[in-house]
Design an enzyme around this catalytic site. Structure first.
Site, short mmCIF file in Angstrom:
data_model
loop_
_atom_site.label_atom_id
_atom_site.label_comp_id
_atom_site.label_asym_id
_atom_site.label_seq_id
_atom_site.Cartn_x
_atom_site.Cartn_y
_atom_site.Cartn_z
N GLU A 206 -43.77 -24.10 -57.55
CA GLU A 206 -45.20 -24.10 -57.22
C GLU A 206 -45.93 -23.01 -58.01
O GLU A 206 -46.99 -23.24 -58.62
CB GLU A 206 -45.41 -23.83 -55.72
CG GLU A 206 -44.96 -24.96 -54.82
CD GLU A 206 -43.52 -24.83 -54.38
OE1 GLU A 206 -42.71 -24.19 -55.10
OE2 GLU A 206 -43.18 -25.36 -53.31
N GLY A 259 -38.54 -11.54 -49.76
CA GLY A 259 -39.88 -12.09 -50.03
C GLY A 259 -40.82 -11.94 -48.85
O GLY A 259 -41.96 -11.48 -48.99
N ARG A 260 -40.36 -12.29 -47.66
CA ARG A 260 -41.24 -12.27 -46.49
C ARG A 260 -41.45 -10.86 -45.93
O ARG A 260 -42.14 -10.69 -44.92
CB ARG A 260 -40.72 -13.23 -45.41
CG ARG A 260 -39.28 -13.00 -45.02
CD ARG A 260 -38.72 -14.15 -44.19
NE ARG A 260 -37.30 -14.00 -43.91
CZ ARG A 260 -36.32 -14.39 -44.71
NH1 ARG A 260 -36.60 -14.94 -45.87
NH2 ARG A 260 -35.05 -14.24 -44.37
O1 F6P Z 1 -38.72 -21.11 -50.51
C1 F6P Z 1 -38.60 -19.95 -49.79
C2 F6P Z 1 -38.85 -18.72 -50.63
O2 F6P Z 1 -37.73 -18.37 -51.34
C3 F6P Z 1 -39.32 -17.59 -49.74
O3 F6P Z 1 -38.28 -16.92 -49.16
C4 F6P Z 1 -40.12 -16.78 -50.68
O4 F6P Z 1 -40.97 -15.89 -50.01
C5 F6P Z 1 -40.86 -17.87 -51.42
O5 F6P Z 1 -39.91 -18.90 -51.55
C6 F6P Z 1 -41.40 -17.48 -52.77
O6 F6P Z 1 -40.39 -17.03 -53.62
P1 F6P Z 1 -40.74 -16.24 -54.93
O7 F6P Z 1 -41.46 -14.99 -54.56
O8 F6P Z 1 -39.43 -15.98 -55.59
O9 F6P Z 1 -41.62 -17.12 -55.79
#
Ligand code: F6P
Length: 541
Positions: A206, A259-260
């Site tokens: 995304e 990430g979270r």
């Molecule tokens: O799909 C879940 C995830 O891995 C989350 O844990 C994370 O916060 C999010 O996608 C975004 O990941 P990134 O910061 O690597 O783009």
């Protein structure tokens, strides 16, 4: 531990006849006993069915789960995220500079503070209009492209701290749906827009897709100058370099920040840009104060631990499947979504640290909306539905609109009224009296009495704070982080990995060629039928 669990279930069974309202009748000081305050943040859990016996057993459960040792291990930087072999040190991002935190024998604090200072210098220069784009125009708008933990924290916090936002306007793009980036870029001028690409991995579909769209938008307007409008936030410095983002515009962090749990560091850059250095530091300060409290307060007087124990009581002992987050604070509108990721991605696990099936229900379903809006939407179910939903209310003593303090009074009255109504309900006798007073005909009395009766005895907790300042926001977020960790520890699961998000991502990669005209006979009938429907020519276009 099994003995404590079964003791709790038995205790619950024996005390079912006593309502929460009864507990207040028999103990006039119940509020004092079943509430706790740290640095001005109050947790009232007296409107639950917990009594001394239940709470003591829950505290024992936490002790038996080795919670004290686990907390120390986390803060010490041990690799408690065992499935990824990583330390869990978001707490270090908000620790004072003089703290010493080591990972693999290296003190990580100098690096954290060097990055923080770079972020602050960049943000302050941007806020003062000293950073300009390729045409020399000052940046007026910042678009953060990220998803999950690289989006929800900054979105939630910039909205929460809106009264403190006096920097460039911040916009957020997360969904791969082209509608999201189209809406965000509409009306923006590429010459005055800075794009932050925030992704821990720098591979998330995304984010990378939206980044490419934004880059092409910049390119069309600015040609070669487009790269001067990019900032990257990531752990993958090789990948940010591949994209051609200059090093001084890259803010890196380490893999021991989940990430979270990442809004305290470079992922929080949009917050810092929006509210400025002092307010950002105050938010870190609030979280650090909660860390200190979590580390040092005894279990019985420890806010995150008590909130977790109430959560365990409701999920495992009472069998309630969900928890509702109900902030009476419009600016916390995105808190439920933020907590959904924090809680459900952390504790939505079915196996223990050792890889065995968990023997009890783990993470509950988290949902919610701000009050008073929710009252006019789903509170009907909270009050009279067949499922009990423990509610978590959040309310400030003051708002940020002193001229509208009468509206804030209404907000407080509504918040307290809801927790009282959930607990008290309305008995059949009271309902009947009401029906009579409303002139309901005798023939209809029984039927209307049933409709006007509220079962009551529905639990809630309330978090009360003086005002939603950056410090208080930091306290609240850290409180929930540690609550999630405490619950995960009692369930024996790893709250810091997220394997459950992988499969869907892999299958999406698989499905794309099919959607773009390929064939794949291994897919099931439903998937193939839906692909056919979604790829059929539209007669209207
Ligand atoms: O799909 C879940 C995830 O891995 C989350 O844990 C994370 O916060 C999010 O996608 C975004 O990941 P990134 O910061 O690597 O783009």
């Amino acid at each position: 531990m099994d003995k404590i669990w079964s003791g709790l279930v038995e205790h619950r069974r024996r005390s079912l006849a006593t309502t929460i309202a009864d507990l207040f009748q028999t103990d006039p000081s119940r509020f004092q006993t079943f509430s706790c305050e740290a640095d001005g943040l109050l947790l009232d859990f007296s409107k639950t069915a917990l009594d001394e016996t239940g709470l003591n057993a829950l505290v024992e459960l936490a002790e038996q789960a080795g919670l004290g040792a686990r907390i120390q291990e986390m803060f010490r930087g041990e690799a408690i995220n065992v499935t990824e072999g990583r330390a869990v040190l978001h707490t270090a991002l908000r620790a004072p500079e003089e703290a010493e935190v080591r990972v693999d024998d290296e003190d990580i604090m100098p690096q954290i503070h060097e990055t923080l200072q770079r972020m602050e210098q960049f943000a302050q220069a941007l806020r003062r209009g000293e950073v300009s784009g390729s045409t020399g125009a000052q940046f007026t708008d910042v678009v953060n492209i990220g998803i999950g933990g690289s989006d929800l924290g900054p979105v939630m916090a910039t909205l929460a701290l809106a009264p403190y936002c006096d920097g460039p306007r911040c916009h957020f793009v997360s969904n791969v749906d082209g509608a999201d980036i189209t809406a965000s870029l509409a009306g923006l001028n590429p010459e005055t827009t800075l794009i932050i690409i925030a992704s821990k991995s720098f591979t998330t579909t995304e984010t990378m897709t939206n980044a490419a769209t934004a880059l092409s938008w910049l390119h069309t307007a600015l040609g070669e100058g487009a790269n001067q409008h990019l900032v990257a936030v990531s752990t993958a410095l090789d990948k940010t370099a591949e994209m051609g983002i200059p090093q001084e515009r890259v803010f890196g962090f380490a893999d021991w920040v989940g990430g979270r749990y990442s809004l305290w560091g470079p992922v929080g850059l949009p917050i810092l840009i929006a509210v400025g250095r002092d307010n950002f530091r105050a938010m870190l300060g609030g979280a650090a104060a909660m860390d200190q409290h979590f580390k040092t307060a005894d279990l019985r007087h420890n806010l995150p631990i008590l909130l977790a124990l109430v959560g365990i009581w409701h999920s495992n002992i009472c069998g309630y499947a969900t928890r509702a987050i109900l902030p009476y604070e419009q600016r916390l509108a995105r808190l439920p979504a933020y907590l959904q990721q924090l809680d459900m991605e952390s504790n939505g696990k079915g196996v223990t640290l050792e890889g065995h099936r968990v023997s009890r229900t783990s993470g509950p379903i988290v949902w919610g909306e701000p009050g008073t809006n929710g009252q006019h939407a789903f509170y009907q179910l909270l009050h009279q539905g067949t499922q009990v939903v423990p509610a978590e209310f959040l309310i400030g003593a003051e708002g940020h609109e002193p001229e509208l303090s009468h509206q804030h009074d209404l907000l407080k009255a509504n918040c307290l009224a809801q927790s009282e109504a959930l607990m008290r309900g309305r008995s059949a006798e009271q309902a009947r009296e009401l029906a009579v007073s409303r002139g309901i005909a005798d023939a209809d009395l029984d039927r209307m009495t049933a409709h006007l009766t509220f079962p009551g005895n529905r639990p809630s907790v309330t978090l009360a704070y003086p005002r939603l300042t950056p410090f208080v926001l930091g306290q609240i977020i850290a409180l929930y982080e540690h609550r999630v960790f405490t619950e995960g520890t009692i369930w024996g699961i790893n709250s810091f990995d997220q394997w459950g998000v992988e499969l869907g991502k892999e299958l999406a990669v698989d499905l794309l060629p099919l959607i773009q005209g390929g064939t794949d006979s291994s897919k099931d009938g439903s998937t193939l039928g839906l692909v056919a429907k979604l790829t059929a020519p539209n007669p209207e276009t």
